[in-house]
Design a protein around this motif. Structure first.
Motif, PDB file in Angstrom:
ATOM      1  N   ASP A 101     -32.213  -5.396  38.535  1.00 28.12           N
ATOM      2  CA  ASP A 101     -32.702  -4.050  38.262  1.00 28.12           C
ATOM      3  C   ASP A 101     -32.758  -3.861  36.748  1.00 28.12           C
ATOM      4  OD1 ASP A 101     -32.831  -1.194  40.023  1.00 28.12           O
ATOM      5  OD2 ASP A 101     -32.523  -0.973  37.864  1.00 28.12           O
ATOM      6  N   ARG A 102     -33.763  -3.113  36.280  1.00 24.33           N
ATOM      7  CA  ARG A 102     -33.905  -2.907  34.833  1.00 24.33           C
ATOM      8  C   ARG A 102     -32.903  -1.897  34.294  1.00 24.33           C
ATOM      9  NH1 ARG A 102     -39.297  -0.668  36.148  1.00 24.33           N
ATOM     10  NH2 ARG A 102     -40.079  -2.563  35.192  1.00 24.33           N
ATOM     11  N   ARG A 103     -32.256  -1.143  35.174  1.00 22.86           N
ATOM     12  CA  ARG A 103     -31.256  -0.180  34.715  1.00 22.86           C
ATOM     13  C   ARG A 103     -29.913  -0.871  34.480  1.00 22.86           C
ATOM     14  NH1 ARG A 103     -32.955   5.122  35.693  1.00 22.86           N
ATOM     15  NH2 ARG A 103     -34.792   5.290  37.037  1.00 22.86           N
ATOM     16  N   MET A 104     -28.994  -0.119  33.867  1.00 20.97           N
ATOM     17  CA  MET A 104     -27.678  -0.664  33.554  1.00 20.97           C
ATOM     18  C   MET A 104     -26.746  -0.651  34.755  1.00 20.97           C
ATOM     19  SD  MET A 104     -27.899  -1.576  30.413  1.00 20.97           S
ATOM     20  CE  MET A 104     -26.177  -1.827  29.995  1.00 20.97           C
ATOM     21  N   LYS A 105     -27.110   0.078  35.795  1.00 20.08           N
ATOM     22  CA  LYS A 105     -26.259   0.182  36.976  1.00 20.08           C
ATOM     23  C   LYS A 105     -27.110   0.513  38.186  1.00 20.08           C
ATOM     24  CE  LYS A 105     -23.838   3.483  35.126  1.00 20.08           C
ATOM     25  NZ  LYS A 105     -22.821   4.555  34.957  1.00 20.08           N
ATOM     26  N   GLU A 154     -35.469  -7.541  33.479  1.00 20.73           N
ATOM     27  CA  GLU A 154     -36.867  -7.414  33.887  1.00 20.73           C
ATOM     28  C   GLU A 154     -37.266  -8.606  34.751  1.00 20.73           C
ATOM     29  OE1 GLU A 154     -38.932  -4.954  33.487  1.00 20.73           O
ATOM     30  OE2 GLU A 154     -37.646  -3.726  32.199  1.00 20.73           O
ATOM     31  N   TYR A 155     -38.180  -8.367  35.673  1.00 16.92           N
ATOM     32  CA  TYR A 155     -38.629  -9.409  36.608  1.00 16.92           C
ATOM     33  C   TYR A 155     -40.124  -9.633  36.467  1.00 16.92           C
ATOM     34  CZ  TYR A 155     -40.484 -11.181  41.046  1.00 16.92           C
ATOM     35  OH  TYR A 155     -41.187 -11.874  41.999  1.00 16.92           O
ATOM     36  N   TYR A 156     -40.541 -10.880  36.505  1.00 22.74           N
ATOM     37  CA  TYR A 156     -41.970 -11.182  36.568  1.00 22.74           C
ATOM     38  C   TYR A 156     -42.149 -12.528  37.254  1.00 22.74           C
ATOM     39  CZ  TYR A 156     -41.542 -14.502  32.635  1.00 22.74           C
ATOM     40  OH  TYR A 156     -41.202 -15.546  31.824  1.00 22.74           O
ATOM     41  N   THR A 157     -43.378 -12.798  37.679  1.00 20.64           N
ATOM     42  CA  THR A 157     -43.700 -14.044  38.356  1.00 20.64           C
ATOM     43  C   THR A 157     -44.655 -14.859  37.495  1.00 20.64           C
ATOM     44  OG1 THR A 157     -43.492 -12.943  40.496  1.00 20.64           O
ATOM     45  CG2 THR A 157     -44.598 -15.074  40.476  1.00 20.64           C
ATOM     46  N   LEU A 185     -36.300 -13.843  35.715  1.00 24.72           N
ATOM     47  CA  LEU A 185     -35.569 -12.665  35.267  1.00 24.72           C
ATOM     48  C   LEU A 185     -35.281 -12.821  33.786  1.00 24.72           C
ATOM     49  CD1 LEU A 185     -32.962 -12.346  38.175  1.00 24.72           C
ATOM     50  CD2 LEU A 185     -35.192 -11.219  37.991  1.00 24.72           C
ATOM     51  N   THR A 186     -35.502 -11.761  33.013  1.00 24.68           N
ATOM     52  CA  THR A 186     -35.225 -11.825  31.575  1.00 24.68           C
ATOM     53  C   THR A 186     -34.311 -10.674  31.182  1.00 24.68           C
ATOM     54  OG1 THR A 186     -37.153 -10.471  30.973  1.00 24.68           O
ATOM     55  CG2 THR A 186     -37.471 -12.854  31.097  1.00 24.68           C
ATOM     56  N   LYS A 187     -33.390 -10.986  30.294  1.00 26.41           N
ATOM     57  CA  LYS A 187     -32.461  -9.976  29.791  1.00 26.41           C
ATOM     58  C   LYS A 187     -32.279 -10.193  28.303  1.00 26.41           C
ATOM     59  CE  LYS A 187     -27.812  -8.095  30.486  1.00 26.41           C
ATOM     60  NZ  LYS A 187     -26.616  -8.117  31.343  1.00 26.41           N
TER      61      LYS A 187
END
Length: 295
Positions: free
Chosen positions: A47-51, A126-129, A137-139
């Motif tokens: 999830d892009r949120r912190m929680k 963040e998620y992408y294909t 997944l990138t952080k």
């Protein structure tokens, strides 16, 4: 595509049965049921949120659930505080928890997932294909993008793209420079800074904002209510609308209401009467609805 991925930086690999995108109500409920029904399933939750909690994480502090608490949340953990002798939730239309309680609740659900040993959590991600079909997944951490490639049997997307007022930097229509447009989240701290208020929207957020203003000493004559369409409340013996009957009567006491077919460019805050309201705050209570939720 993240810069680190472009430069072919070695990415971490995670393995799971299900990759779940979105830690809102739908995603959390899906995982909770999956862990119950399939004793061997493994999950990566991103999830892009912190929680966890979806749009409730960004909700205004005085919001309450739009339905009885017993109808919300995941199956394995009761959200309601109204329980029978056996610990089962009881339907009570007056039992509607607030945003903080919901976010705290999903934190407990997250702890349950961790204790199961079958769920890996990836927040602020963040998620992408890729074109190759890889799930990435990138952080961003300390200025660097951390890249994770997830190999899974199935992707479950629970991203609804709901945007609540506090998630927008500015409204999607022109505003006169004399008006400060802010989400209802700021009301508890800044209600005393303004003499007049303009509430945009007649949905739940708009009605909640009107009620909060009047409950905290703002005279109805100091409020302008912009109603984008006719508002109807259907009342029955058990429905939420029955609780709102008194609220509706109070809202009718707001003398300055502007009824318009829709919010068009320049049609709302371009009115001279509103533009001349110095030291006023326009509370934007307009949100876009759900766009997608699919498995």
């Amino acid at each position: 595509v993240p810069q680190s991925d472009k430069n072919n930086v070695q990415a971490e690999t995670m393995l799971c049965d299900y990759l779940v995108i979105g830690a809102g109500t739908a995603g959390m409920s899906f995982i909770d049921t999956l862990l119950t029904e399939d004793q061997s399933a493994t999950v990566v939750l991103a999830d892009r949120r912190m929680k966890a909690g979806g749009h409730w994480v960004s909700a205004y502090p005085f919001v309450r659930l739009h339905q009885p608490s017993c109808n919300y949340g995941v199956n394995s953990l009761p959200l309601s505080n109204v329980l029978d002798a056996n610990g089962n939730e009881i339907f009570d239309c007056h039992d509607r928890v607030n945003a903080k309680a919901i976010v705290d609740y999903y934190e407990k659900v997250t702890d349950q997932f961790i204790k199961s040993g079958r769920v890996q959590l990836m927040f602020d991600t963040e998620y992408y294909t890729k074109e190759s079909g890889e799930h990435v997944l990138t952080k961003v951490s300390d200025g660097e993008s951390l890249v994770t490639v997830v190999k899974c049997s199935k992707v479950v997307t629970c991203a609804s793209d709901v945007v609540v007022p506090s998630m927008r930097n500015s409204p999607f229509f022109p505003v006169d420079d004399s008006i400060q447009v802010k989400p209802p989240n700021i009301l508890p701290e800044e209600i005393g800074k303004y003499k007049k208020f303009v509430v945009l929207g007649a949905g739940k957020t708009g009605c909640d904002s009107l009620g909060y203003l009047m409950n905290n000493g703002v005279d109805p004559s100091a409020i302008t209510w912009v109603i984008s369409r006719d508002v109807w409340f259907f009342s029955s013996r058990w429905s939420m609308a029955q609780q709102w009957s008194g609220m509706v009567q109070r809202h009718r006491s707001v003398p300055s209401s502007i009824s318009i077919g829709q919010i068009r460019q320049g049609s709302v805050l371009g009115d001279g009467k509103i533009r001349q309201c110095r030291a006023s705050s326009a509370g934007r209570c307009i949100s876009r609805g759900m766009q997608r939720c699919y498995y």
